[in-house]
Design a protein around this motif. Structure first.
Motif, PDB file in Angstrom:
ATOM      1  N   ALA A 191       0.842  -1.228   0.076  1.00 20.85           N
ATOM      2  CA  ALA A 191       0.048   0.015   0.063  1.00 20.85           C
ATOM      3  C   ALA A 191       0.922   1.356   0.158  1.00 20.85           C
ATOM      4  O   ALA A 191       1.711   1.491   0.725  1.00 20.85           O
ATOM      5  CB  ALA A 191      -0.998  -0.055   1.220  1.00 20.85           C
ATOM      6  N   VAL A 192       0.515   2.195  -0.895  1.00 25.63           N
ATOM      7  CA  VAL A 192       1.333   3.626  -1.197  1.00 25.63           C
ATOM      8  C   VAL A 192       0.546   4.785  -0.472  1.00 25.63           C
ATOM      9  O   VAL A 192      -0.370   4.990  -0.757  1.00 25.63           O
ATOM     10  CB  VAL A 192       1.700   3.676  -2.547  1.00 25.63           C
ATOM     11  N   ARG A 193       1.262   5.006   0.745  1.00 30.93           N
ATOM     12  CA  ARG A 193       0.641   6.336   1.394  1.00 30.93           C
ATOM     13  C   ARG A 193       1.911   7.380   1.512  1.00 30.93           C
ATOM     14  O   ARG A 193       2.820   6.737   2.087  1.00 30.93           O
ATOM     15  CB  ARG A 193       0.007   6.003   2.581  1.00 30.93           C
ATOM     16  N   TYR A 194       1.691   8.549   1.409  1.00 27.84           N
ATOM     17  CA  TYR A 194       2.878   9.598   1.438  1.00 27.84           C
ATOM     18  C   TYR A 194       2.096  10.838   1.771  1.00 27.84           C
ATOM     19  O   TYR A 194       0.912  11.293   1.654  1.00 27.84           O
ATOM     20  CB  TYR A 194       3.935   9.571   0.452  1.00 27.84           C
ATOM     21  N   ASN A 195       2.874  11.843   2.275  1.00 26.61           N
ATOM     22  CA  ASN A 195       2.314  13.228   2.346  1.00 26.61           C
ATOM     23  C   ASN A 195       3.221  14.387   1.448  1.00 26.61           C
ATOM     24  O   ASN A 195       4.385  14.258   1.498  1.00 26.61           O
ATOM     25  CB  ASN A 195       2.339  13.753   3.547  1.00 26.61           C
ATOM     26  N   THR A 196       2.612  15.182   0.677  1.00 30.68           N
ATOM     27  CA  THR A 196       3.307  16.009  -0.141  1.00 30.68           C
ATOM     28  C   THR A 196       2.482  17.239  -0.246  1.00 30.68           C
ATOM     29  O   THR A 196       1.191  17.016  -0.685  1.00 30.68           O
ATOM     30  CB  THR A 196       3.668  15.329  -1.470  1.00 30.68           C
ATOM     31  N   HIS A 197       3.060  18.449  -0.514  1.00 30.69           N
ATOM     32  CA  HIS A 197       2.346  19.708  -0.676  1.00 30.69           C
ATOM     33  C   HIS A 197       1.077  19.805   0.324  1.00 30.69           C
ATOM     34  O   HIS A 197       0.149  20.322   0.025  1.00 30.69           O
ATOM     35  CB  HIS A 197       1.835  19.866  -2.116  1.00 30.69           C
ATOM     36  N   GLY A 198       1.463  19.595   1.681  1.00 28.83           N
ATOM     37  CA  GLY A 198       0.610  19.531   2.546  1.00 28.83           C
ATOM     38  C   GLY A 198      -0.729  18.747   2.687  1.00 28.83           C
ATOM     39  O   GLY A 198      -1.667  19.116   3.499  1.00 28.83           O
ATOM     40  N   ARG A 199      -0.697  17.771   1.946  1.00 30.11           N
ATOM     41  CA  ARG A 199      -1.849  16.700   2.038  1.00 30.11           C
ATOM     42  C   ARG A 199      -1.099  15.420   2.085  1.00 30.11           C
ATOM     43  O   ARG A 199      -0.342  15.034   1.313  1.00 30.11           O
ATOM     44  CB  ARG A 199      -2.880  16.983   0.803  1.00 30.11           C
ATOM     45  N   ASP A 200      -2.261  14.432   2.568  1.00 34.13           N
ATOM     46  CA  ASP A 200      -1.838  12.963   2.781  1.00 34.13           C
ATOM     47  C   ASP A 200      -2.327  12.564   1.198  1.00 34.13           C
ATOM     48  O   ASP A 200      -3.349  12.720   0.636  1.00 34.13           O
ATOM     49  CB  ASP A 200      -2.643  12.292   3.458  1.00 34.13           C
ATOM     50  N   ARG A 201      -1.482  11.375   0.392  1.00 33.73           N
ATOM     51  CA  ARG A 201      -2.051  10.983  -0.666  1.00 33.73           C
ATOM     52  C   ARG A 201      -2.086   9.639  -0.453  1.00 33.73           C
ATOM     53  O   ARG A 201      -1.348   9.022   0.367  1.00 33.73           O
ATOM     54  CB  ARG A 201      -0.983  11.515  -1.659  1.00 33.73           C
ATOM     55  N   LYS A 202      -2.524   9.014  -1.453  1.00 31.21           N
ATOM     56  CA  LYS A 202      -2.512   7.376  -1.408  1.00 31.21           C
ATOM     57  C   LYS A 202      -2.408   7.209  -2.861  1.00 31.21           C
ATOM     58  O   LYS A 202      -2.903   7.669  -3.880  1.00 31.21           O
ATOM     59  CB  LYS A 202      -4.055   6.993  -0.968  1.00 31.21           C
ATOM     60  N   GLY A 203      -1.812   5.762  -2.934  1.00 31.85           N
ATOM     61  CA  GLY A 203      -1.861   4.963  -4.279  1.00 31.85           C
ATOM     62  C   GLY A 203      -3.165   4.583  -4.735  1.00 31.85           C
ATOM     63  O   GLY A 203      -3.830   4.107  -3.866  1.00 31.85           O
ATOM     64  N   VAL A 204      -3.654   4.968  -6.032  1.00 31.37           N
ATOM     65  CA  VAL A 204      -4.933   4.714  -6.572  1.00 31.37           C
ATOM     66  C   VAL A 204      -5.248   3.085  -6.393  1.00 31.37           C
ATOM     67  O   VAL A 204      -6.296   3.032  -5.837  1.00 31.37           O
ATOM     68  CB  VAL A 204      -5.080   5.136  -8.068  1.00 31.37           C
ATOM     69  N   CYS A 205      -4.564   2.302  -6.893  1.00 28.38           N
ATOM     70  CA  CYS A 205      -4.905   0.874  -6.903  1.00 28.38           C
ATOM     71  C   CYS A 205      -4.504  -0.043  -5.706  1.00 28.38           C
ATOM     72  O   CYS A 205      -5.132  -0.509  -5.117  1.00 28.38           O
ATOM     73  CB  CYS A 205      -4.135   0.304  -8.356  1.00 28.38           C
TER      74      CYS A 205
END
Length: 482
Positions: free
Chosen positions: A417-431
């Motif tokens: 599972a891909v999860r990270y934070n950039t530009h002030g927001r939490d992001r998630k891998g789509v698939c």
């Protein structure tokens, strides 16, 4: 019936002789005489040809354009190979003599003998040739490359617009073949991840150019993109017609308290007819996170139920289209440039300007469509106009973590599972996060098999092997071990 001298090529004496003879002949005698005279006439004509001066050659028909076509492919994941083989089949059906080969299997010294060459090549990594194109690429750009004044060629380039060096390898082949004297059959076509339709259009143009000058001039039917097919009444599943695979198991392989989440996914292929080999990949068409879609619609301030038209005339609600059809988590150079023409925003136009390539590259890194709307909104364009410049959702490819022989009618995946934070927001891998958070046993995923002929076990089962997986993880080696 009397033969008249004035209406015939005979003189008076000959006419009188014929007038006395003809009335006395039977029907069979007249038929024999007719054949005899025809034979004499043919013999006289042949004798006349033998006496023609040697320096006056007999007229010969115009030489047709060569119908021999060579297709070379450079492919990392198999897409370019598949398109090359499809092109070969189509050209063969239209009467061409086609040879198709991986660039690594082609002898470079044969290049100067070719008349018609088609290149189908992807770009790997940051603008590099695929592994099986490296040696041919090096030869063509080296000092030993021959002059190719008699060569006609065309290039189909595959790439990903989210990378800086989009279709770089195809561009380099196209330019170099021209520098060596080759003539373009058809302009190069650069394809993004959704390549089927532009590839079919390219092949259409190639066939049209190849047919120019042919005496037969058979009009070629347009080359159609791959589409769902049936064989003997059974559906054939593929990238263009994915199979809805049921989820059998979805397990977290990491222990409690781990800062990683790796999912073991088991999918059923029962009834699909799909098979695979160790080293192949499984393609999945995912859906965007519903929370992310709702956030985007809130920023756009558009009605989620408004109807829009996507490719091939299909109508969807705006929310459905943003969920399952369009990519919203990645920005590309092409999108920014098209958006700058659609949206009245001086800052956006400055970033999109060709002289500000570094600024554009820095902006798109790590940002998504919500960031874009927040930075350059409000969007005055109509929903249909705006979504028309979005990229179609590409499939995600995962190395298969099982052996079909050990697990008939199943395919297993190992997905981090891909999860990270950039530009002030939490992001998630789509698939990957779809599989980690929202996928339950009994749900289905649209999938297809992506063969990888460059990643296989040795043919000799007794050969010792060392498995090294930088970037690939454990998945393919689980498949090899099984």
């Amino acid at each position: 019936m009397q033969l008249q001298v004035m209406n015939s090529p005979f003189n008076q004496e000959q006419a009188e002789l014929l007038n006395r003879l003809l009335p006395t002949l039977t029907a069979s005698q007249k038929a024999w005489l007719s054949g005899y005279l025809a034979a004499v006439q043919t013999a006289d004509a042949a004798a006349a040809l033998e006496t023609l001066p040697a320096e006056v050659p007999a007229a010969s028909p115009a030489q047709p354009v060569s119908k021999e076509v060579t297709i070379l492919f450079g492919s990392q994941t198999g897409n370019a190979q598949g398109l090359a083989e499809t092109a070969a089949k189509t050209l063969t059906e239209r009467g061409f003599q086609v040879t198709v080969s991986a660039m690594s299997d082609f002898k470079p010294n044969q290049l100067k003998k070719l008349k018609n060459l088609l290149i189908v090549v992807s770009t790997h990594g940051e603008g590099d040739p695929p592994d099986n194109a490296l040696s041919f690429h090096e030869f063509l750009h080296g000092r030993r490359a021959p002059k190719l004044d008699d060569l006609r060629y065309s290039v189909l380039a595959l790439g990903d617009t989210s990378y800086e060096f989009f279709c770089q390898t195809g561009k380099e082949f196209d330019q170099r073949l021209g520098e060596l004297g080759g003539t373009r059959l058809h302009p190069r076509v650069d394809c993004d991840l959704d390549y089927d339709e532009p590839a079919a259009t390219w092949l259409d143009g190639v066939i049209s150019s190849l047919n120019e000058g042919q005496e037969q001039g058979a009009s070629a039917a347009p080359a159609q993109p791959a589409s769902p097919q049936t064989t003997g009444g059974e559906t054939v599943y593929s990238r263009k017609n994915p199979f809805r695979a049921e989820v059998l198991e979805n397990l977290n392989l990491n222990g409690r308290g781990s800062n990683k989440e790796t999912r073991h996914l088991e999918l059923s292929l029962e009834g699909s007819g799909l098979t695979y080999e160790p080293g192949d990949a499984l393609g999945i068409f995912p859906e965007n996170d519903p929370e992310l879609v709702d956030m985007l619609l809130a920023e756009l301030k558009w009605d989620p139920n408004v109807t829009i038209t996507v490719d091939q005339g299909e109508n969807l609600s705006l929310k459905e289209a943003l969920t399952s059809y369009f990519e919203i988590t990645v920005l590309t150079k092409k999108f920014i440039q098209q958006a700058a023409e659609l949206i009245e925003n001086e800052k956006l136009r400055e970033i999109a300007a060709s002289e500000n390539a570094d600024q554009l590259k820095a902006y798109i890194a790590g940002r998504d469509l919500i960031d874009f709307v927040r930075d350059f909104g409000p969007i005055a364009a109509a929903p249909q106009e705006f979504v028309s410049i979005l990229r179609k959702m590409p499939p995600r490819l995962y190395s298969i973590a099982s052996s079909f022989a050990a697990n008939p009618d199943e395919v297993h995946l190992t997905i981090g599972a891909v999860r990270y934070n950039t530009h002030g927001r939490d992001r998630k891998g789509v698939c990957s996060v779809l599989c980690a958070e929202r996928l339950q046993p009994g749900d289905t995923l649209p999938v297809f098999i992506q063969p990888n002929k460059n990643f296989k076990l040795p043919e000799n089962p007794e050969a010792p092997i060392i498995m090294v997986g930088p970037g690939t993880g454990v998945a393919p080696f689980r498949s090899f071990m099984q």
